[in-house]
Design a protein around this motif. Structure first.
Motif, mmCIF file in Angstrom:
data_model
loop_
_atom_site.group_PDB
_atom_site.id
_atom_site.type_symbol
_atom_site.label_atom_id
_atom_site.label_comp_id
_atom_site.label_asym_id
_atom_site.label_seq_id
_atom_site.Cartn_x
_atom_site.Cartn_y
_atom_site.Cartn_z
ATOM 1 N N PRO A 64 86.129 87.976 87.257
ATOM 2 C CA PRO A 64 86.067 88.845 86.084
ATOM 3 C C PRO A 64 85.755 88.132 84.774
ATOM 4 C CG PRO A 64 87.853 89.541 87.500
ATOM 5 C CD PRO A 64 87.311 88.270 88.085
ATOM 6 N N PRO A 179 87.398 95.824 93.555
ATOM 7 C CA PRO A 179 88.023 96.509 92.412
ATOM 8 C C PRO A 179 89.551 96.559 92.527
ATOM 9 C CG PRO A 179 86.127 97.741 93.185
ATOM 10 C CD PRO A 179 86.402 96.681 94.210
ATOM 11 N N TRP A 180 90.061 96.764 93.739
ATOM 12 C CA TRP A 180 91.521 96.759 93.924
ATOM 13 C C TRP A 180 92.092 95.391 93.573
ATOM 14 C CZ3 TRP A 180 94.617 93.612 96.795
ATOM 15 C CH2 TRP A 180 95.969 93.970 96.889
ATOM 16 N N VAL A 182 90.880 93.040 91.585
ATOM 17 C CA VAL A 182 90.809 92.782 90.146
ATOM 18 C C VAL A 182 91.911 93.538 89.405
ATOM 19 C CG1 VAL A 182 89.401 93.131 88.072
ATOM 20 C CG2 VAL A 182 88.354 92.231 90.161
ATOM 21 N N ARG A 183 92.180 94.750 89.824
ATOM 22 C CA ARG A 183 93.164 95.573 89.110
ATOM 23 C C ARG A 183 94.604 95.226 89.447
ATOM 24 N NH1 ARG A 183 93.239 102.249 88.736
ATOM 25 N NH2 ARG A 183 95.029 102.385 87.303
ATOM 26 N N PHE A 184 94.862 94.909 90.717
ATOM 27 C CA PHE A 184 96.258 94.794 91.149
ATOM 28 C C PHE A 184 96.680 93.400 91.628
ATOM 29 C CE2 PHE A 184 95.155 99.289 92.037
ATOM 30 C CZ PHE A 184 96.056 99.905 91.174
ATOM 31 N N SER A 187 97.351 89.219 88.478
ATOM 32 C CA SER A 187 98.338 88.945 87.430
ATOM 33 C C SER A 187 98.797 87.490 87.481
ATOM 34 C CB SER A 187 99.553 89.850 87.596
ATOM 35 O OG SER A 187 100.583 89.455 86.691
#
Length: 257
Positions: A64, A179-180, A182-184, A187
């Motif tokens: 990202p 996409p999953w 990158v989002r979840f 962290s």
């Protein structure tokens, strides 16, 4: 020019080797400033030159932080008129990373040529079931990489076809899993140092994002993390951990090809 992002050395050594084979003296990493403030990044090259974007494959997509530089950076006249090329390193499969890259480039009005991949040692350790390669497999991949890069150079020079490394279910991997992920699953909050930490600060000094600071002799992770795992793999005491996911996992740093 070749501009690259690398965490554990895979992409750095591949980009440097590619530069040697192409006779390209302008090989450099993305700076922390470019990665942290992508809209302020300025990418340019000599007139008539090519721009090679080199980066590792992250869960079957572009890291990202690199994607944001591609989307937001300012281009000089040389880069705007240049032909752009993609080089990605992957543990086994790039899926449709090339399609993501071309989509970004074309939206910026840039001309693209080949998209290439070279298999390098696995370094992802932050989920159950994921670990570094065995020493034998890592050595096998590193031994094969120079020949692959030689073929890539020949293709770049001749304007040849892409050289992807694509296995099954590429659509699911790049369009659903990525996409999953990158989002979840990116962290930095689970990062911490364990009792083996000797306060050497190597993790902080080596972070390509300048995201790690030392507090009372222990590393602290900020919010601008690329999840490149350099801190984890470079620690001389194996004292960097990611929750419990890295318990018993190996380390991998590639110094040269």
């Amino acid at each position: 020019m070749i501009i690259y992002f690398s965490g554990t050395g895979n992409t750095r050594v591949a980009a440097e080797k590619l530069g040697q084979l192409l006779g390209d003296a302008d090989v450099r990493p993305f700076t922390a400033s470019e990665l942290r403030q992508p809209a302020d990044a300025f990418i340019d090259c000599k007139p008539g030159d090519r721009v090679v974007w080199a980066f590792p494959t992250y869960s079957w997509g572009i890291p990202p932080v690199v994607a944001e530089v591609m989307k937001q950076c300012r281009f000089g006249a040389g880069a705007q008129s240049a032909t752009h090329v993609m080089l990605t390193t992957c543990g086994d499969d790039m899926a449709y990373t090339d399609r993501q890259w071309r989509k970004i480039m074309h939206r910026r009005g840039l001309s693209t040529a080949g998209a290439y991949a070279v298999v390098m040692p696995n370094i992802y350790t932050l989920m159950k079931g994921f670990d570094v390669d065995s020493p034998a497999l890592a050595a096998e991949k590193l031994a094969a990489a120079p020949d692959t890069l030689g073929q890539i150079v020949a293709s770049i020079k001749s304007g040849g076809a892409d050289m992807p490394v694509r296995l099954k279910f590429s659509g699911v991997k790049s369009h659903i899993v990525y996409p999953w992920f990158v989002r979840f699953a990116m962290s930095p909050k689970p990062f911490h140092s364990n009792e083996g930490c000797i306060s050497c600060s190597l993790c902080a000094r080596s972070c390509p994002m300048q995201n790690i600071t030392m507090h009372e002799g222990r590393p602290q992770w900020g919010s601008q993390c690329a999840l490149c795992l350099r801190c984890y793999h470079i620690c001389p005491r194996h004292a960097v951990a990611y929750g419990k996911a890295t318990d018993g996992k190996g380390q991998s740093i590639v110094e040269k090809l």
